[in-house]
Design a protein around this motif. Structure first.
Motif, PDB file in Angstrom:
ATOM      1  N   LEU A   1      20.544  23.225 -25.585  1.00 50.30           N
ATOM      2  CA  LEU A   1      19.222  23.505 -26.155  1.00 50.30           C
ATOM      3  C   LEU A   1      18.672  22.305 -26.915  1.00 50.30           C
ATOM      4  N   ALA A   2      19.528  21.588 -27.614  1.00 55.03           N
ATOM      5  CA  ALA A   2      19.073  20.378 -28.317  1.00 55.03           C
ATOM      6  C   ALA A   2      18.575  19.343 -27.312  1.00 55.03           C
ATOM      7  N   GLY A   3      19.266  19.206 -26.199  1.00 56.47           N
ATOM      8  CA  GLY A   3      18.821  18.287 -25.153  1.00 56.47           C
ATOM      9  C   GLY A   3      17.493  18.704 -24.553  1.00 56.47           C
ATOM     10  N   GLN A   4      17.329  20.005 -24.354  1.00 54.59           N
ATOM     11  CA  GLN A   4      16.063  20.498 -23.813  1.00 54.59           C
ATOM     12  C   GLN A   4      14.924  20.303 -24.810  1.00 54.59           C
ATOM     13  N   GLU A   5      15.216  20.515 -26.092  1.00 60.95           N
ATOM     14  CA  GLU A   5      14.187  20.286 -27.114  1.00 60.95           C
ATOM     15  C   GLU A   5      13.791  18.818 -27.158  1.00 60.95           C
ATOM     16  N   TYR A   6      14.769  17.945 -27.119  1.00 61.39           N
ATOM     17  CA  TYR A   6      14.487  16.508 -27.121  1.00 61.39           C
ATOM     18  C   TYR A   6      13.643  16.133 -25.910  1.00 61.39           C
ATOM     19  N   SER A   7      13.997  16.682 -24.765  1.00 64.71           N
ATOM     20  CA  SER A   7      13.254  16.397 -23.535  1.00 64.71           C
ATOM     21  C   SER A   7      11.816  16.901 -23.646  1.00 64.71           C
ATOM     22  N   SER A   8      11.639  18.070 -24.220  1.00 64.29           N
ATOM     23  CA  SER A   8      10.295  18.626 -24.363  1.00 64.29           C
ATOM     24  C   SER A   8       9.452  17.814 -25.341  1.00 64.29           C
ATOM     25  N   PHE A   9      10.065  17.384 -26.443  1.00 61.13           N
ATOM     26  CA  PHE A   9       9.324  16.601 -27.432  1.00 61.13           C
ATOM     27  C   PHE A   9       8.998  15.208 -26.922  1.00 61.13           C
TER      28      PHE A   9
ATOM     29  N   THR B   1       7.868  26.422 -24.169  1.00 56.54           N
ATOM     30  CA  THR B   1       9.259  26.000 -23.963  1.00 56.54           C
ATOM     31  C   THR B   1       9.888  25.547 -25.269  1.00 56.54           C
ATOM     32  N   ILE B   2       9.151  24.784 -26.051  1.00 56.50           N
ATOM     33  CA  ILE B   2       9.662  24.302 -27.340  1.00 56.50           C
ATOM     34  C   ILE B   2       9.950  25.480 -28.269  1.00 56.50           C
ATOM     35  N   VAL B   3       9.030  26.439 -28.332  1.00 55.10           N
ATOM     36  CA  VAL B   3       9.210  27.596 -29.213  1.00 55.10           C
ATOM     37  C   VAL B   3      10.385  28.454 -28.746  1.00 55.10           C
ATOM     38  N   LEU B   4      10.479  28.719 -27.441  1.00 49.98           N
ATOM     39  CA  LEU B   4      11.556  29.557 -26.912  1.00 49.98           C
ATOM     40  C   LEU B   4      12.917  28.899 -27.103  1.00 49.98           C
ATOM     41  N   ASN B   5      13.013  27.617 -26.757  1.00 50.49           N
ATOM     42  CA  ASN B   5      14.288  26.915 -26.934  1.00 50.49           C
ATOM     43  C   ASN B   5      14.643  26.775 -28.409  1.00 50.49           C
ATOM     44  N   GLY B   6      13.652  26.567 -29.258  1.00 50.80           N
ATOM     45  CA  GLY B   6      13.907  26.494 -30.696  1.00 50.80           C
ATOM     46  C   GLY B   6      14.405  27.815 -31.257  1.00 50.80           C
TER      47      GLY B   6
END
Length: 132
Positions: free
Chosen positions: A72-80, A93-98
């Protein structure tokens, strides 16, 4: 014998929801195949909770929560780091993964607490046996 309440604890429900989420995201092609690994780990963590007193169930659950947090941290980084954060899909995506990150952090803490609680109870039993 485990009660229905123990089977459907908050951490078990989170593992089931997380497993379904990662499996669905992988099946829809919205994530890499690496998202299938945490899905399988979540389902195994739930299944291990059905067996009482398994030595490796607690550490497995902690390791599963850590692996989900890393993904999830990797996905958040990718989204940001994407070019368009104003896109509604990216924001969702950012809200759901967060949200999943915060929830699985709670699962990590809860699972770690269960391990330390069991170890403490085991130590107390050993002390009582040596005193008698």
């Amino acid at each position: 014998m485990m009660s229905l309440r123990d089977v459907f604890s908050v951490t078990n429900i989170v593992f089931i929801i997380g497993g379904v989420y990662f499996a669905a995201v992988t099946a829809l092609g919205e994530a890499t195949i690496y998202s299938l690994v945490p899905a399988a780990l979540c389902f195994i963590a739930f299944a291990l909770s059905l067996r009482e007193n398994l030595y490796f169930a607690g550490p497995w659950r902690v390791a599963t929560a850590v692996s989900v947090l890393v993904l999830l941290a990797g996905q958040e980084y990718s989204s940001f780091s994407s070019t368009s954060i104003s896109d509604p899909y990216t924001v969702a995506t950012i809200v759901l993964n967060g949200t999943f990150f915060v929830v699985f952090f709670g699962v990590l803490l809860s699972s770690a607490r269960e391990i330390t609680k069991r170890e403490k109870e085991g130590e107390e039993e050993e002390i009582q046996e040596t005193e008698s």
